[in-house]
Write a protein that holds these residues in place. Structure first.
Motif, PDB file in Angstrom:
ATOM      1  N   GLN A   1      10.634  11.653 -16.250  1.00 48.51           N
ATOM      2  CA  GLN A   1      11.377  10.666 -15.800  1.00 48.51           C
ATOM      3  C   GLN A   1      11.011   9.973 -14.544  1.00 48.51           C
ATOM      4  O   GLN A   1      11.103  10.842 -13.593  1.00 48.51           O
ATOM      5  N   THR A   2      10.714   9.004 -14.122  1.00 48.79           N
ATOM      6  CA  THR A   2      10.288   8.465 -13.005  1.00 48.79           C
ATOM      7  C   THR A   2      10.914   7.195 -12.682  1.00 48.79           C
ATOM      8  O   THR A   2      11.510   6.277 -13.465  1.00 48.79           O
ATOM      9  N   GLU A   3      11.417   7.281 -11.335  1.00 48.70           N
ATOM     10  CA  GLU A   3      12.060   6.044 -10.826  1.00 48.70           C
ATOM     11  C   GLU A   3      11.244   4.870 -10.203  1.00 48.70           C
ATOM     12  O   GLU A   3      10.606   5.292  -9.309  1.00 48.70           O
ATOM     13  N   ILE A   4      11.737   3.747 -10.717  1.00 50.37           N
ATOM     14  CA  ILE A   4      11.058   2.514 -10.041  1.00 50.37           C
ATOM     15  C   ILE A   4      11.758   2.139  -8.605  1.00 50.37           C
ATOM     16  O   ILE A   4      13.067   2.117  -8.706  1.00 50.37           O
ATOM     17  N   ILE A   5      10.769   2.258  -7.633  1.00 49.62           N
ATOM     18  CA  ILE A   5      11.334   2.076  -6.228  1.00 49.62           C
ATOM     19  C   ILE A   5      10.819   0.696  -6.000  1.00 49.62           C
ATOM     20  O   ILE A   5      11.307   0.227  -4.741  1.00 49.62           O
ATOM     21  N   GLY A   6      10.027  -0.075  -6.507  1.00 48.34           N
ATOM     22  CA  GLY A   6       9.607  -1.473  -5.950  1.00 48.34           C
ATOM     23  C   GLY A   6       8.732  -2.117  -7.085  1.00 48.34           C
ATOM     24  O   GLY A   6       8.389  -1.733  -8.028  1.00 48.34           O
ATOM     25  N   VAL A   7       8.755  -3.472  -6.751  1.00 45.48           N
ATOM     26  CA  VAL A   7       7.734  -4.469  -7.280  1.00 45.48           C
ATOM     27  C   VAL A   7       6.929  -5.040  -6.524  1.00 45.48           C
ATOM     28  O   VAL A   7       7.275  -5.736  -5.416  1.00 45.48           O
ATOM     29  N   MET A   8       5.652  -5.179  -6.490  1.00 47.79           N
ATOM     30  CA  MET A   8       4.959  -5.769  -5.565  1.00 47.79           C
ATOM     31  C   MET A   8       4.680  -7.438  -5.924  1.00 47.79           C
ATOM     32  O   MET A   8       5.169  -7.924  -7.039  1.00 47.79           O
ATOM     33  N   PRO A   9       4.365  -8.074  -4.940  1.00 43.95           N
ATOM     34  CA  PRO A   9       4.492  -9.591  -4.917  1.00 43.95           C
ATOM     35  C   PRO A   9       3.407  -9.959  -5.960  1.00 43.95           C
ATOM     36  O   PRO A   9       2.442  -9.340  -6.405  1.00 43.95           O
ATOM     37  N   PRO A  10       3.638 -11.273  -6.599  1.00 39.31           N
ATOM     38  CA  PRO A  10       2.897 -11.744  -7.793  1.00 39.31           C
ATOM     39  C   PRO A  10       1.260 -11.854  -7.277  1.00 39.31           C
ATOM     40  O   PRO A  10       0.336 -11.699  -8.142  1.00 39.31           O
ATOM     41  N   ASP A  11       0.925 -12.182  -6.127  1.00 34.10           N
ATOM     42  CA  ASP A  11      -0.401 -12.418  -5.697  1.00 34.10           C
ATOM     43  C   ASP A  11      -1.194 -11.113  -4.971  1.00 34.10           C
ATOM     44  O   ASP A  11      -2.245 -11.042  -4.493  1.00 34.10           O
ATOM     45  N   PHE A  12      -0.419  -9.820  -5.104  1.00 38.46           N
ATOM     46  CA  PHE A  12      -0.825  -8.753  -4.619  1.00 38.46           C
ATOM     47  C   PHE A  12      -1.842  -8.067  -5.450  1.00 38.46           C
ATOM     48  O   PHE A  12      -1.695  -7.825  -6.733  1.00 38.46           O
ATOM     49  N   ALA A  13      -3.112  -7.809  -4.921  1.00 35.73           N
ATOM     50  CA  ALA A  13      -4.126  -6.966  -5.674  1.00 35.73           C
ATOM     51  C   ALA A  13      -5.067  -6.192  -4.586  1.00 35.73           C
ATOM     52  O   ALA A  13      -5.523  -6.967  -3.869  1.00 35.73           O
ATOM     53  N   PHE A  14      -5.420  -5.092  -4.791  1.00 35.26           N
ATOM     54  CA  PHE A  14      -6.344  -4.450  -4.058  1.00 35.26           C
ATOM     55  C   PHE A  14      -7.883  -5.021  -4.338  1.00 35.26           C
ATOM     56  O   PHE A  14      -8.175  -4.990  -5.610  1.00 35.26           O
ATOM     57  N   PRO A  15      -8.636  -5.523  -3.381  1.00 33.99           N
ATOM     58  CA  PRO A  15      -9.914  -6.370  -4.112  1.00 33.99           C
ATOM     59  C   PRO A  15     -10.702  -5.603  -4.748  1.00 33.99           C
ATOM     60  O   PRO A  15     -11.558  -6.221  -5.540  1.00 33.99           O
ATOM     61  N   THR A  16     -10.728  -4.077  -4.513  1.00 43.95           N
ATOM     62  CA  THR A  16     -11.764  -3.481  -5.295  1.00 43.95           C
ATOM     63  C   THR A  16     -11.608  -2.736  -6.710  1.00 43.95           C
ATOM     64  O   THR A  16     -12.358  -2.362  -7.240  1.00 43.95           O
ATOM     65  N   ILE A  17     -10.241  -2.938  -6.949  1.00 42.81           N
ATOM     66  CA  ILE A  17      -9.807  -2.086  -8.260  1.00 42.81           C
ATOM     67  C   ILE A  17      -8.681  -2.801  -8.823  1.00 42.81           C
ATOM     68  O   ILE A  17      -7.774  -3.226  -7.880  1.00 42.81           O
ATOM     69  N   ARG A  18      -8.378  -2.555  -9.978  1.00 38.72           N
ATOM     70  CA  ARG A  18      -7.214  -3.403 -10.590  1.00 38.72           C
ATOM     71  C   ARG A  18      -6.040  -2.192 -10.931  1.00 38.72           C
ATOM     72  O   ARG A  18      -6.455  -1.061 -11.217  1.00 38.72           O
ATOM     73  N   ALA A  19      -4.744  -2.509 -10.632  1.00 42.26           N
ATOM     74  CA  ALA A  19      -3.824  -1.675 -10.697  1.00 42.26           C
ATOM     75  C   ALA A  19      -2.400  -2.307 -11.202  1.00 42.26           C
ATOM     76  O   ALA A  19      -2.089  -3.481 -10.810  1.00 42.26           O
ATOM     77  N   ASP A  20      -1.670  -1.926 -12.295  1.00 43.58           N
ATOM     78  CA  ASP A  20      -0.345  -2.243 -12.715  1.00 43.58           C
ATOM     79  C   ASP A  20       0.837  -1.259 -12.381  1.00 43.58           C
ATOM     80  O   ASP A  20       1.791  -1.956 -12.399  1.00 43.58           O
ATOM     81  N   LEU A  21       0.488  -0.220 -11.950  1.00 41.97           N
ATOM     82  CA  LEU A  21       1.441   0.820 -11.303  1.00 41.97           C
ATOM     83  C   LEU A  21       0.963   1.614 -10.520  1.00 41.97           C
ATOM     84  O   LEU A  21      -0.268   1.805 -10.274  1.00 41.97           O
ATOM     85  N   TYR A  22       1.670   1.910  -9.523  1.00 45.82           N
ATOM     86  CA  TYR A  22       1.350   2.705  -8.203  1.00 45.82           C
ATOM     87  C   TYR A  22       2.381   3.757  -8.227  1.00 45.82           C
ATOM     88  O   TYR A  22       3.582   3.695  -8.237  1.00 45.82           O
ATOM     89  N   GLY A  23       1.746   5.060  -7.945  1.00 46.76           N
ATOM     90  CA  GLY A  23       2.631   6.133  -7.654  1.00 46.76           C
ATOM     91  C   GLY A  23       2.180   6.997  -6.402  1.00 46.76           C
ATOM     92  O   GLY A  23       0.770   6.782  -5.857  1.00 46.76           O
ATOM     93  N   PRO A  24       2.873   7.906  -5.793  1.00 48.70           N
ATOM     94  CA  PRO A  24       2.358   8.642  -4.752  1.00 48.70           C
ATOM     95  C   PRO A  24       1.431   9.701  -5.169  1.00 48.70           C
ATOM     96  O   PRO A  24       1.218  10.171  -6.218  1.00 48.70           O
ATOM     97  N   MET A  25       0.406   9.939  -4.150  1.00 48.76           N
ATOM     98  CA  MET A  25      -0.789  10.900  -4.335  1.00 48.76           C
ATOM     99  C   MET A  25      -0.054  12.528  -4.331  1.00 48.76           C
ATOM    100  O   MET A  25      -0.795  13.141  -5.596  1.00 48.76           O
ATOM    101  N   GLY A  26       0.667  12.651  -3.656  1.00 47.10           N
ATOM    102  CA  GLY A  26       1.435  14.082  -3.703  1.00 47.10           C
ATOM    103  C   GLY A  26       0.496  15.312  -3.509  1.00 47.10           C
ATOM    104  O   GLY A  26       0.156  16.044  -4.537  1.00 47.10           O
ATOM    105  N   ILE A  27      -0.351  15.122  -2.553  1.00 43.86           N
ATOM    106  CA  ILE A  27      -1.509  16.290  -2.363  1.00 43.86           C
ATOM    107  C   ILE A  27      -0.974  17.387  -2.139  1.00 43.86           C
ATOM    108  O   ILE A  27       0.191  17.720  -1.388  1.00 43.86           O
ATOM    109  N   ASP A  28      -1.402  18.293  -2.828  1.00 40.23           N
ATOM    110  CA  ASP A  28      -1.048  19.918  -2.797  1.00 40.23           C
ATOM    111  C   ASP A  28      -1.783  20.519  -1.406  1.00 40.23           C
ATOM    112  O   ASP A  28      -2.905  20.674  -1.509  1.00 40.23           O
TER     113      ASP A  28
END
Length: 815
Positions: free
Chosen positions: A187-214
């Motif tokens: 179970q994962t909580e949705i905390i936001g929605v990005m703007p319609p024109d947002f995209a990182f220019p070198t990679i496509r993504a539809d979902l963003y999550g925290p890295m959570g480095i150990d």
């Protein structure tokens, strides 16, 4: 504005309107001329506008972020090699110690599994560290960003949706923030929605999550992350580079085993985004500008020939007192009308074709910012400027042919005056057209030959009848349970092998033809450990049993993995490809020897087989030294499937999906394609380059042929009296034909010679785009010379035949 100036402006406008109406009447009386000129210009301006729209988006338009010039990518770089992704602890040290950046964040592209709300799917996702969106200065459209608390290892899972996924999967619900979804099996909580024109220019993504480095595992982690950072105001790229090199040197001293011979490099995000596409786009833009020049030269020739027919009119106007400026104004207005009509049609052609062409590009085609490519206001202004410039360039020549010093002579000669007027300029334009056509056709020939050779490369495996399924195992189910992870892959393969249309099946963590692979150090266990940073190694692939049979890769020696004996808890085994065996054991038999492998910690493995080389990273990439690790012993969360079928692999898609659902109802699929589609995607760039340059070259050749035909036809029409007298005096028709052909081929020969010289100088800029072929390939230049010569001869043949059809009696009677 003073009354005098107002009167002057009104006079100019009135004169322009008068000349425009006069020009329209003339064009209406010559529909063939008008149609030809406008069509040629529309093709040239339309093609140029279309390519410029892509160049404008990728190379000129700023990235869609606040102060994009301050954004940079930070990479690791091994001495003597290219850039590499960043080791976990190194990123943490960079972020904590640097003084050059106002923010730094890491990210990693991974497929993310969504289930529990409709069919399970895998979407392209990004794991990002806290501060990622703040570095880009792009807050969410709804909700909030990822905080330090979200990014803590073990924190409750949260996610941010892309605008597109929010609309397609969740119907654009405004109450989506705070809702729970099943992502990665939890179970994962949705905390936001990005703007319609947002995209990182070198990679496509539809979902963003925290890295959570150990943090406890960070010093021992491998190199996995990309890093983006924002320069502080007043800090230059060179200063940041110097500081990052100093910090990297500190990490070498602190962790020599991990970092010896590694440093850091800072690259502007814009430069990183453009990448290798810069050369391709500039070459295409230059090619299409050459096509536009040929189109302008053709229209100039048409206008010159038309002006020669109107020479008496121009001469009478000059004799009645019209100055050269007045004649220039009239012809300029006429040519600008043609240019405007051609420009409007060309712009509409680009406006309709560019979006369709972008949509037709393969999913993996390496075009940066492809979603942003459009025909916008900047492209419209470019089209207007190109049209006006073309109109001015090809429109002034006719008026310049009026010689006021010879007015009386021209008036005495009447309708036959000036048969040779402007001939030198017309011939020069034809020579220039042929020369430019040679440059384009030579470039197209090189690209086509390069693509043919690339398309014929031996891949080292058989792509036919092979279905690929790209996926990541459901994270929460299998991340911490290695036996279960291995078991689900083995069970899925067993189910697939039972299908009647399946001949064999296996898995690999990163599919071939995806543009890259994992890598690690591995050294001979029977020799002393190398010094830090001095180890050998290469690519690593985690595969299941039956992989080489499924792929059609021959075994050179030894055996494949065996699911009955090579299992978790048994002695580790590995397979080398021929390149790795020859590098690690030159002149020796590696079978039975052992390797120390730095893959998920130091591991001792025994070599049980040697496989033939294959091109894993792409068609144009030579086979790399590769170590194959058994998935039953070191299972990977990435578990892409390879299924060899009896017939067309696409017909097995439904059955394969059903098997995957039966094996794990929560498992989604990132992509399912035939291997032939992956191979085609790997060479999509060279294919499109060859296609476009080939089209431009063919268009240039046709326009050059039309130019030669027009000039020779006009020359024949102007010399009808001469031809008739020659025939009346006993000249053989073949001699007249030869004379006309000789005139046309002399122009073509001069153009071909000039074009070859120019091409030898210009095609060297194609070197980075060619595979195996050299820019000075003599076979290509010989073929281009012959092709243009034959094309020119075809353009001269009809006028030459027409010259021999002159009736001498009619000509003598007129005399």
């Amino acid at each position: 504005m003073t009354p005098r100036r107002q009167n002057r402006v009104w006079a100019v406008l009135e004169r322009t309107a008068h000349d425009a109406l006069f020009a329209l009447r003339l064009l209406r009386k010559s529909p063939g001329f008008a149609f030809t000129a406008i069509a040629v210009l529309a093709l040239g301006i339309g093609a140029t506008t279309a390519i410029f729209s892509v160049v404008n988006c990728v190379l000129i338009r700023p990235l869609p972020f606040s102060e994009p010039g301050r954004l940079a990518m930070v990479w690791e770089r091994r001495l003597g090699r290219g850039t590499n992704v960043v080791q976990t602890q190194n990123f943490l040290d960079w972020r904590a110690r640097n003084q050059s950046f106002s923010g730094m964040a890491c990210f990693m592209g991974v497929p993310m599994n969504l289930s529990g709300d409709g069919d399970p799917i895998q979407v392209p996702g990004l794991r990002v560290s806290a501060g990622f969106f703040e570095v880009l200065r792009t807050p969410p459209f709804l909700g909030r960003s990822i905080t330090e608390e979200d990014d803590t290892f073990g924190a409750p899972p949260v996610a941010i949706l892309s605008y597109g996924l929010w609309q397609s999967r969740f119907g654009g619900r405004l109450d989506i923030v705070g809702q729970k979804i099943v992502q990665g099996g939890r179970q994962t909580e949705i905390i936001g929605v990005m703007p319609p024109d947002f995209a990182f220019p070198t990679i496509r993504a539809d979902l963003y999550g925290p890295m959570g480095i150990d943090l406890a595992k960070a010093p021992r982690d491998g190199r996995n992350y990309s890093v983006v950072a924002r320069l502080k105001p007043g800090v230059s790229l060179a200063q940041a580079q110097q500081e990052m090199e100093a910090i990297a040197a500190q990490t070498v001293r602190e962790r020599p085993q991990m970092n010896t011979n590694w440093s850091a490099v800072v690259i502007p995000l814009r430069e990183q985004t453009v990448g290798k596409s810069r050369d391709t786009l500039l070459v295409l833009l230059a090619a299409v500008m050459f096509v536009l020049l040929i189109a302008c030269a053709n229209v100039s020739n048409l206008l010159l020939m038309r002006a020669a027919g109107r020479r008496r009119e121009m001469t009478v106007r000059a004799a009645l007192g019209a100055g050269r400026g007045r004649l220039l104004h009239q012809t300029a207005v006429e040519s600008l009308l043609l240019a405007i009509a051609g420009g409007v049609l060309g712009f509409l052609l680009a406006y309709w074709c560019v979006p369709a062409a972008v949509r037709m590009l393969p999913e993996g085609y390496p075009l940066p910012r492809r979603a942003e490519v459009r025909v916008d206001g900047a492209v419209l202004w470019f089209s207007i400027a190109a049209s006006m410039l073309c109109g001015l360039v090809f429109g002034i020549f006719p008026a310049l042919q009026v010689d006021r010093a010879r007015l009386a002579e021209c008036l005495k000669q009447g309708g036959r005056a000036g048969s040779g007027a402007g001939r030198g300029l017309r011939n020069s334009l034809v020579v220039a057209e042929v020369a430019v056509a040679v440059v384009l056709v030579a470039g197209a020939g090189l690209m086509v030959r390069s693509f043919v050779l690339l398309n014929g490369v031996d891949l080292g495996f058989r792509p036919d009848h092979l279905l690929t399924v790209r996926m990541l195992l459901v994270f929460n189910k299998y991340a911490g349970d290695l036996p279960r992870r291995a078991a689900v892959v083995a069970d899925t393969l067993q189910r697939l092998r039972a299908l009647p249309q399946v001949r064999s099946a296996s898995s690999i963590h990163i599919l071939p033809m995806m543009g890259g692979n994992s890598g690690s150090d591995y050294n001979r266990a029977d020799r002393p450990p190398p010094p830090p940073g001095g180890g050998t190694g290469g690519e690593v692939s985690v595969i299941s049993d039956d992989y080489f049979r499924t792929m059609g890769i021959p075994m050179v020696a030894g055996r494949e993995f065996d699911r009955r004996t090579d299992r978790m808890g048994t002695p580790g085994v590995a397979i080398l490809n021929r390149a790795a065996a020859e590098r690690l054991y030159p002149g020796e038999n590696p079978i039975g020897k052992r390797l120390k492998v730095f893959w998920s910690g130091a591991t001792d493995v025994g070599i049980v087989g040697i496989a033939e080389n294959m091109r894993h990273d792409g068609v144009a990439t030579d086979p790399q030294p590769t170590l194959y690790v058994c998935n039953m012993q070191a299972p990977n969360l990435l578990a892409s499937l390879l299924v060899r079928t009896q017939g067309d692999p696409i017909t097995a898609v439904a059955s394969v999906k059903r098997v995957l659902h039966d094996a794990d109802p929560d498992q989604g699929i990132a992509a399912i394609q035939s291997m032939q589609q992956l191979v085609a995607g790997s060479i999509a760039g060279p294919r499109l380059q060859a296609l476009l340059l080939g089209a431009f070259g063919a268009l240039a050749m046709v326009l050059a042929c039309v130019g030669i035909y027009a000039v020779i036809s006009y020359s024949v029409a102007q010399r009808v009296r001469e031809m008739g007298i020659r025939l009346a005096l006993g000249a053989a028709p073949s001699a007249v034909r030869t004379m006309v052909l000789r005139e046309g081929m002399a122009l073509a020969g001069a153009g071909i010679a000039a074009g070859v010289v120019a091409a030898l100088g210009l095609t060297r800029y194609l070197a980075t785009l060619l595979y195996v072929v050299k820019p000075t390939d003599p076979a290509i230049y010989s073929a281009v010379g012959v092709l243009l010569a034959v094309t020119a001869a075809a353009g001269c043949w009809i006028p030459a035949r027409r010259a021999t059809a002159v009736d001498p009696a009619v000509v003598l009677r007129e005399e």
